[in-house]
Scaffold this active site. Sequence first.
Site, PDB file in Angstrom:
ATOM      1  N   HIS A 138       0.812  -1.214   0.000  1.00 24.99           N
ATOM      2  CA  HIS A 138       0.000   0.000   0.000  1.00 24.99           C
ATOM      3  C   HIS A 138       0.851   1.271   0.000  1.00 24.99           C
ATOM      4  O   HIS A 138       1.596   1.537   0.947  1.00 24.99           O
ATOM      5  CB  HIS A 138      -0.909  -0.030   1.240  1.00 24.99           C
ATOM      6  CG  HIS A 138      -1.872   1.112   1.329  1.00 24.99           C
ATOM      7  ND1 HIS A 138      -1.512   2.351   1.792  1.00 24.99           N
ATOM      8  CD2 HIS A 138      -3.182   1.191   1.009  1.00 24.99           C
ATOM      9  CE1 HIS A 138      -2.563   3.154   1.771  1.00 24.99           C
ATOM     10  NE2 HIS A 138      -3.588   2.477   1.287  1.00 24.99           N
ATOM     11  N   ASP A 139       0.768   2.038  -1.100  1.00 20.69           N
ATOM     12  CA  ASP A 139       1.329   3.396  -1.183  1.00 20.69           C
ATOM     13  C   ASP A 139       2.826   3.479  -0.889  1.00 20.69           C
ATOM     14  O   ASP A 139       3.303   4.511  -0.391  1.00 20.69           O
ATOM     15  CB  ASP A 139       0.583   4.336  -0.231  1.00 20.69           C
ATOM     16  CG  ASP A 139      -0.811   4.689  -0.718  1.00 20.69           C
ATOM     17  OD1 ASP A 139      -1.262   4.100  -1.714  1.00 20.69           O
ATOM     18  OD2 ASP A 139      -1.460   5.553  -0.097  1.00 20.69           O
ATOM     19  N   LYS A 162      -4.660   4.847  -6.963  1.00 25.01           N
ATOM     20  CA  LYS A 162      -5.178   5.141  -5.615  1.00 25.01           C
ATOM     21  C   LYS A 162      -5.821   6.523  -5.597  1.00 25.01           C
ATOM     22  O   LYS A 162      -5.170   7.537  -5.804  1.00 25.01           O
ATOM     23  CB  LYS A 162      -4.025   5.073  -4.618  1.00 25.01           C
ATOM     24  CG  LYS A 162      -4.441   5.254  -3.174  1.00 25.01           C
ATOM     25  CD  LYS A 162      -5.106   3.998  -2.635  1.00 25.01           C
ATOM     26  CE  LYS A 162      -5.454   4.131  -1.177  1.00 25.01           C
ATOM     27  NZ  LYS A 162      -4.420   4.709  -0.338  1.00 25.01           N
TER      28      LYS A 162
END
Length: 285
Positions: A36-37, A123
């Site tokens: 994630h990210d 995202k």
Amino acid sequence: MAIPKLQAYALPGESDIPANKVGWAFEPERAALLIHDMQDYFVSFWGENCPMMEQVIANIAALRQFCKAHHIPVFYTAQPKEQSDADRALLNDMWGPGLTRSPEQQQVVEALAPDDDDVVLVKWRYSAFHRSPLEQMLKESGRDQLIITGVYAHIGCMTTATDAFMRDIKPFMVADALADFSREEHLMALKYVAGRSGRVVLSRELLPAPVPASRADLRAAILPLLDESEEPLDDENLIDYGLDSVRMMALAARWRKVHGDIDFVMLAKNPTIDAWWQLLSREVR
């Protein structure tokens, strides 16, 4: 309004894991990994050569390596470098323009760079499920467990875990493969997920035994990490067969849990099965 400069802290250990309300068993054939990210922009707030972030990256790399070896799909989230005001909407009020002013930092950190088999999701909001095909892709592949790693634990990672739970997908928050603004917020995210929407684990709980029990087991662990179809002899340089620094770093992170002196430099100095087995077969003191 923008993300502040961040300070390193002690990553959660065994004594920091909150009591989980659920005892879901991890089932690799039903799982997917979410990174994630982990873009240069978000990681850069800790500055260069941050030992805490190096450990987080190594733990994520070890999980990714395991998933690749066991045909577990790997997903990434990444904010786009161009976002209109309409796309960011309330994010502008809370965080400012974000990556829009730092397009050169849009890439995932080099040590975790996705390959052609991975899926990179655009995202748009805290949750990885928002405006993305993640739920559909998980269901189509028969996956209903989501391993969550990355940044930031109390924002996108915690929100994604809760969103997964609401979609009947079991989240596994990996405590030592996450990073946050502070240790307090990191632990808060773990406590919330453990009590409301998922199961909190340490990376070692999802990985096989950290140290191979035999030379044959070591060879079996190494072969899936090589690019060459031909197998190396035990005294041949594994780098010549496609073993890269990222995978070697992940191996070092795993083996260091048993032999505390093992690091990337030690493995890279003599990258052969013979040399590594000598290191791993030592008596643990």
